[in-house]
Design an enzyme around this catalytic site. Sequence first.
Site, short mmCIF file in Angstrom:
data_model
loop_
_atom_site.label_atom_id
_atom_site.label_comp_id
_atom_site.label_asym_id
_atom_site.label_seq_id
_atom_site.Cartn_x
_atom_site.Cartn_y
_atom_site.Cartn_z
N GLU A 280 0.86 -1.18 0.00
CA GLU A 280 0.00 0.00 0.00
C GLU A 280 0.89 1.23 0.00
O GLU A 280 1.98 1.21 0.58
CB GLU A 280 -0.88 0.07 1.26
CG GLU A 280 -1.97 -0.97 1.33
CD GLU A 280 -1.54 -2.15 2.16
OE1 GLU A 280 -0.57 -2.00 2.94
OE2 GLU A 280 -2.16 -3.21 2.03
N TYR B 57 7.67 2.09 -7.51
CA TYR B 57 7.00 0.78 -7.55
C TYR B 57 6.61 0.41 -8.98
O TYR B 57 6.71 -0.76 -9.38
CB TYR B 57 5.77 0.79 -6.62
CG TYR B 57 6.11 1.08 -5.17
CD1 TYR B 57 7.31 0.63 -4.61
CD2 TYR B 57 5.27 1.81 -4.36
CE1 TYR B 57 7.64 0.91 -3.29
CE2 TYR B 57 5.58 2.09 -3.03
CZ TYR B 57 6.77 1.65 -2.51
OH TYR B 57 7.10 1.92 -1.21
C1 LIG Z 1 10.23 6.64 -2.21
C2 LIG Z 1 11.72 6.47 -1.87
C3 LIG Z 1 11.90 5.13 -1.16
C4 LIG Z 1 12.51 6.46 -3.19
O1 LIG Z 1 13.85 6.13 -2.89
P1 LIG Z 1 15.06 6.67 -3.80
O2 LIG Z 1 16.29 5.95 -3.40
O3 LIG Z 1 15.09 8.14 -3.77
O4 LIG Z 1 14.58 6.19 -5.25
P2 LIG Z 1 15.54 5.88 -6.50
O5 LIG Z 1 16.60 6.92 -6.58
O6 LIG Z 1 15.95 4.46 -6.45
O7 LIG Z 1 14.53 6.12 -7.71
C5 LIG Z 1 14.02 5.06 -8.48
C6 LIG Z 1 12.84 5.55 -9.29
O8 LIG Z 1 11.82 6.00 -8.41
C7 LIG Z 1 11.16 7.16 -8.96
N1 LIG Z 1 11.41 8.31 -8.11
C8 LIG Z 1 12.26 8.39 -7.05
N2 LIG Z 1 12.18 9.63 -6.50
C9 LIG Z 1 11.29 10.33 -7.23
C10 LIG Z 1 10.76 11.64 -7.13
N3 LIG Z 1 11.15 12.50 -6.16
N4 LIG Z 1 9.81 12.02 -8.03
C11 LIG Z 1 9.39 11.17 -9.00
N5 LIG Z 1 9.86 9.90 -9.13
C12 LIG Z 1 10.79 9.49 -8.26
C13 LIG Z 1 11.79 7.36 -10.33
O9 LIG Z 1 11.05 6.60 -11.27
C14 LIG Z 1 13.15 6.76 -10.16
O10 LIG Z 1 13.72 6.34 -11.34
P3 LIG Z 1 14.55 7.39 -12.26
O11 LIG Z 1 15.58 7.98 -11.35
O12 LIG Z 1 15.12 6.54 -13.33
O13 LIG Z 1 13.57 8.39 -12.72
C15 LIG Z 1 12.23 7.65 -1.00
O14 LIG Z 1 11.86 8.87 -1.60
C16 LIG Z 1 11.71 7.63 0.43
O15 LIG Z 1 12.29 7.00 1.33
N6 LIG Z 1 10.60 8.36 0.68
C17 LIG Z 1 10.05 8.49 2.03
C18 LIG Z 1 9.51 7.19 2.56
C19 LIG Z 1 8.43 6.62 1.68
O16 LIG Z 1 7.64 7.32 1.07
N7 LIG Z 1 8.41 5.28 1.62
C20 LIG Z 1 7.43 4.56 0.85
C21 LIG Z 1 6.26 4.25 1.72
S1 LIG Z 1 5.03 3.29 0.82
#
Ligand SMILES: CC(C)(COP(=O)(O)OP(=O)(O)OC[C@H]1O[C@@H](n2cnc3c(N)ncnc32)[C@H](O)[C@@H]1OP(=O)(O)O)[C@@H](O)C(=O)NCCC(=O)NCCS
Length: 153
Positions: free
Chosen positions: A108, A120
């Site tokens: 979720e 995701y």
């Molecule tokens: C969501 C989260 C886990 C992403 O982690 P991250 O290490 O920054 O993500 P990545 O760098 O591996 O990005 C992978 C893909 O995710 C998407 N993505 C990541 N950050 C993004 C942003 N700020 N806006 C849009 N897409 C994004 C993109 O598709 C990206 O691929 P791309 O770089 O080729 O475009 C991180 O922002 C986080 O910890 N957020 C707070 C906690 C949270 O929301 N957890 C999920 C609860 S369900």
Amino acid sequence: MDAAQLEISGMQPQDIEQVAALERRIFSMPWSVDGFLASLQSPDTLYLAVRDCGRVAAYCGMLQSFDEADITNVAVAPEYRGRGVGLRMLRELMTRGAGRGVRRYTLEVRRSNAAAIRLYEKLGFVSVGIRRNFYAKPQEDALIMWTAEDSYA
Ligand SMILES: CC(C)(COP(=O)(O)OP(=O)(O)OC[C@H]1O[C@@H](n2cnc3c(N)ncnc32)[C@H](O)[C@@H]1OP(=O)(O)O)[C@@H](O)C(=O)NCCC(=O)NCCS
């Protein structure tokens, strides 16, 4: 920092203080130390921690039920975001899960959490429905997402 240089391995009980501190920084309703400890001790869970020189930079976890698993925790410390850490960590979790017999993953996510939803989708999840007011603080709907069967086998 190159995401490929970070070390990903199973979360250990000694990681949990750092994990819970990160959890409190990131989420409005954080899991507690005891919550993580109890989850870690279950044979049906798999938790990974990403470390940078020993410090926890990210973590994730899943709860397996037969050949399905719910991804219950995903977090990357703000200073490590946007560098592929989340993607690499979840690929590792899902590949390891497939090795334990998981054929389909679900999770979720807050409807407004565009970054997580994009992440995701990149991993093959599609949105199949909505749970109304699933979240509190602030109240918000959840998207329910699933992968196709065996996409990580
Ligand atoms: C969501 C989260 C886990 C992403 O982690 P991250 O290490 O920054 O993500 P990545 O760098 O591996 O990005 C992978 C893909 O995710 C998407 N993505 C990541 N950050 C993004 C942003 N700020 N806006 C849009 N897409 C994004 C993109 O598709 C990206 O691929 P791309 O770089 O080729 O475009 C991180 O922002 C986080 O910890 N957020 C707070 C906690 C949270 O929301 N957890 C999920 C609860 S369900």
